[in-house]
Design an enzyme around this catalytic site. Structure first.
Site, mmCIF file in Angstrom:
data_model
loop_
_atom_site.group_PDB
_atom_site.id
_atom_site.type_symbol
_atom_site.label_atom_id
_atom_site.label_comp_id
_atom_site.label_asym_id
_atom_site.label_seq_id
_atom_site.Cartn_x
_atom_site.Cartn_y
_atom_site.Cartn_z
ATOM 1 N N LYS A 118 0.822 -1.219 0.000
ATOM 2 C CA LYS A 118 0.000 0.000 0.000
ATOM 3 C C LYS A 118 0.848 1.258 0.000
ATOM 4 O O LYS A 118 0.493 2.246 -0.636
ATOM 5 C CB LYS A 118 -0.938 0.015 1.214
ATOM 6 C CG LYS A 118 -2.153 -0.866 1.037
ATOM 7 C CD LYS A 118 -3.232 -0.457 2.018
ATOM 8 C CE LYS A 118 -4.487 -1.278 1.859
ATOM 9 N NZ LYS A 118 -5.452 -1.027 2.935
ATOM 10 N N LYS A 201 -5.399 -10.761 -6.689
ATOM 11 C CA LYS A 201 -6.522 -10.924 -5.763
ATOM 12 C C LYS A 201 -7.691 -10.026 -6.185
ATOM 13 O O LYS A 201 -7.461 -8.903 -6.644
ATOM 14 C CB LYS A 201 -5.976 -10.521 -4.387
ATOM 15 C CG LYS A 201 -6.903 -10.553 -3.245
ATOM 16 C CD LYS A 201 -6.180 -10.115 -1.983
ATOM 17 C CE LYS A 201 -6.166 -8.607 -1.851
ATOM 18 N NZ LYS A 201 -5.898 -8.100 -0.518
ATOM 19 N N LYS A 204 -11.150 -4.213 -3.997
ATOM 20 C CA LYS A 204 -11.933 -3.010 -4.307
ATOM 21 C C LYS A 204 -11.054 -1.930 -4.916
ATOM 22 O O LYS A 204 -11.551 -0.975 -5.495
ATOM 23 C CB LYS A 204 -12.706 -2.504 -3.099
ATOM 24 C CG LYS A 204 -11.934 -2.264 -1.834
ATOM 25 C CD LYS A 204 -12.904 -1.989 -0.668
ATOM 26 C CE LYS A 204 -12.497 -2.748 0.569
ATOM 27 N NZ LYS A 204 -13.552 -2.920 1.544
HETATM 28 P P1 TYM Z 1 -10.668 -5.936 4.239
HETATM 29 O O1 TYM Z 1 -11.691 -4.897 4.491
HETATM 30 O O2 TYM Z 1 -9.623 -5.684 3.203
HETATM 31 O O3 TYM Z 1 -11.354 -7.306 3.887
HETATM 32 C C1 TYM Z 1 -12.360 -7.835 4.712
HETATM 33 C C2 TYM Z 1 -12.310 -9.349 4.712
HETATM 34 O O4 TYM Z 1 -12.448 -9.857 3.388
HETATM 35 C C3 TYM Z 1 -11.377 -10.737 3.097
HETATM 36 N N1 TYM Z 1 -11.022 -10.594 1.671
HETATM 37 C C4 TYM Z 1 -10.939 -11.631 0.827
HETATM 38 N N2 TYM Z 1 -11.146 -12.958 1.017
HETATM 39 C C5 TYM Z 1 -10.988 -13.759 -0.077
HETATM 40 N N3 TYM Z 1 -10.641 -13.280 -1.311
HETATM 41 C C6 TYM Z 1 -10.430 -11.975 -1.525
HETATM 42 N N4 TYM Z 1 -10.114 -11.522 -2.745
HETATM 43 C C7 TYM Z 1 -10.574 -11.074 -0.423
HETATM 44 N N5 TYM Z 1 -10.445 -9.732 -0.288
HETATM 45 C C8 TYM Z 1 -10.727 -9.461 1.001
HETATM 46 C C9 TYM Z 1 -10.227 -10.274 3.981
HETATM 47 O O5 TYM Z 1 -9.275 -11.288 4.187
HETATM 48 C C10 TYM Z 1 -10.971 -9.907 5.249
HETATM 49 O O6 TYM Z 1 -11.215 -11.048 6.036
HETATM 50 N N6 TYM Z 1 -7.471 -5.456 8.019
HETATM 51 C C11 TYM Z 1 -8.752 -6.009 7.651
HETATM 52 C C12 TYM Z 1 -9.915 -5.525 8.496
HETATM 53 C C13 TYM Z 1 -9.708 -5.696 9.967
HETATM 54 C C14 TYM Z 1 -9.813 -6.909 10.684
HETATM 55 C C15 TYM Z 1 -9.591 -6.570 12.053
HETATM 56 C C16 TYM Z 1 -10.059 -8.234 10.312
HETATM 57 C C17 TYM Z 1 -9.441 -4.706 10.862
HETATM 58 N N7 TYM Z 1 -9.378 -5.228 12.119
HETATM 59 C C18 TYM Z 1 -9.581 -7.531 13.037
HETATM 60 C C19 TYM Z 1 -10.072 -9.210 11.324
HETATM 61 C C20 TYM Z 1 -9.835 -8.843 12.671
HETATM 62 C C21 TYM Z 1 -9.030 -5.630 6.208
HETATM 63 O O7 TYM Z 1 -8.520 -4.668 5.709
HETATM 64 O O8 TYM Z 1 -9.961 -6.373 5.617
#
Ligand code: TYM
Length: 342
Positions: A118, A201, A204
């Protein structure tokens, strides 16, 4: 040594920074709903404080947070059973994150691949919040003493860091206060790939909207994106090992398996030998059948935003009953003078 036993508790979060896509749904949201059925206390969070580590338009952020909450409910999370919150309404997340900023080491953060991706070549210009992002994530989890965290594969390294922070805190202060949390990365769709490029992957932030299926896409858009998804000219194999060198084919089969709640082997037993011209319409029909009701329900819920705001307020009240005592004990452990009755 403070001995603590940790009762199972689930926590996970999603950033309200734009459209929810199929990767978020299959990798995370759908699995939250599976956890809910197991009757373990669960907290699901819209991580608005994480979202602002990169610029967010304030009006869009409010809309995305409410839309994400609507998505959680439309996908099957019941706000009576699971606790639904937005992170900024539960101040203990940010308070514990500060403590963890003082536990985590710069070198740990620098090794995070998500930070490197990022921040890129312009790290000097990235926000300090983006660098400290994983410490806030550890706080999200550990402020509940959560034991299980369902996520997609891309979050694995952050969860390892969460364990490192818990271990270092416990070691430095001679306590057994924070659990070593288990990442739960399971199912056929832990890493859903772009529909345009099987090596990337689904995300968004991909500039091509055709690369992902959004939870707000209508049936026509879903079917069109699947029809146009990149594939190869071969027929589908009958066994999983036939997908090894075929990332796009593997991705579509994984998506099918996750949505149909089948294993990859079961799917291939059904569709092995078929051409994509036959398989894609099957996948499109399944995707529309699974996603359209969610999209429709999300739109209906968004018509009553007051109701969403009440759900979040109620969620944060329930959450704080858990987080306030854990933060207070943390402060006590690290030597902060605690308030007395006056
Ligand atoms: P974020 O918002 O990027 O994504 C949310 C969840 O979706 C999953 N994900 C995917 N799974 C499969 N294939 C994909 N292409 C894909 N893209 C996204 C992510 O693995 C995630 O589970 N840092 C985290 C948010 C967060 C969090 C936490 C998660 C903040 N605090 C505490 C768990 C526990 C994030 O940016 O997810």
């Amino acid at each position: 040594m403070t001995e603590t036993t940790f009762t199972p508790r689930v926590f996970s979060g999603i950033q309200p920074s734009g459209n929810l896509h199929l990767g978020n749904y299959l990798g995370a949201l759908k699995r939250f709903v599976d956890w809910q059925a197991k009757d373990v206390e669960s907290i699901y969070c819209m991580v608005d404080l994480h979202a602002i580590t990169v610029w967010q338009d304030p009006a869009d952020l409010k809309k995305s947070t409410r839309e994400l909450c609507a998505g959680f409910i439309a996908a099957g999370l019941d706000p009576e059973k699971s606790i639904l919150i937005n992170q900024s309404q539960v101040p203990e997340h940010a308070q514990l994150a500060w403590v963890f900023n003082c536990v985590a080491r710069m070198g740990w953060m620098q090794r995070m691949t998500q930070w490197k991706d990022k921040a890129g070549k312009n790290a000097q210009n990235a926000s300090l919040g983006l660098f400290a992002y994983p410490a806030l994530m550890a706080a999200d989890i550990l402020v509940y003493h959560a034991t299980h965290v369902p996520v997609g594969e891309d979050q694995k390294q952050h969860l390892e860091l969460t364990r490192d922070i818990a271990i270092k805190f416990n070691h430095d202060y001679g306590v057994n206060f924070f659990p070593e949390t288990e990442p739960v990365i399971e199912g056929a769709a832990t890493r859903v790939m772009s529909l345009r490029d099987g090596s990337k992957k689904m995300s968004k932030s991909d500039p091509s909207d055709a690369s992902r299926i959004n939870l707000t896409d209508d049936a026509d858009a879903i079917a069109k994106k699947i029809r146009k998804a990149k594939t190869d000219p071969e027929a589908l194999p009958s066994e999983a090992k036939g997908l090894e060198e075929r990332p796009e084919a593997r991705n579509l089969v994984n998506i099918y398996a996750a949505m149909a709640e089948m294993s990859v082997d079961q799917v291939l037993a059904e569709v092995g030998g078929k051409q994509f011209s036959e398989f894609k319409p099957m996948l499109a029909d399944l995707a529309v059948a699974k996603m359209s009701p969610i999209t429709t329900e999300m739109a209906r819920l968004m018509e009553n935003q007051d109701e969403i705001d009440k759900i979040l307020a109620r969620g944060s009240e329930r959450a704080r009953a858990i987080t306030a005592p854990i933060l207070s004990q943390t402060y006590d452990i690290i030597g902060m003078v605690r308030p007395v009755e006056v």
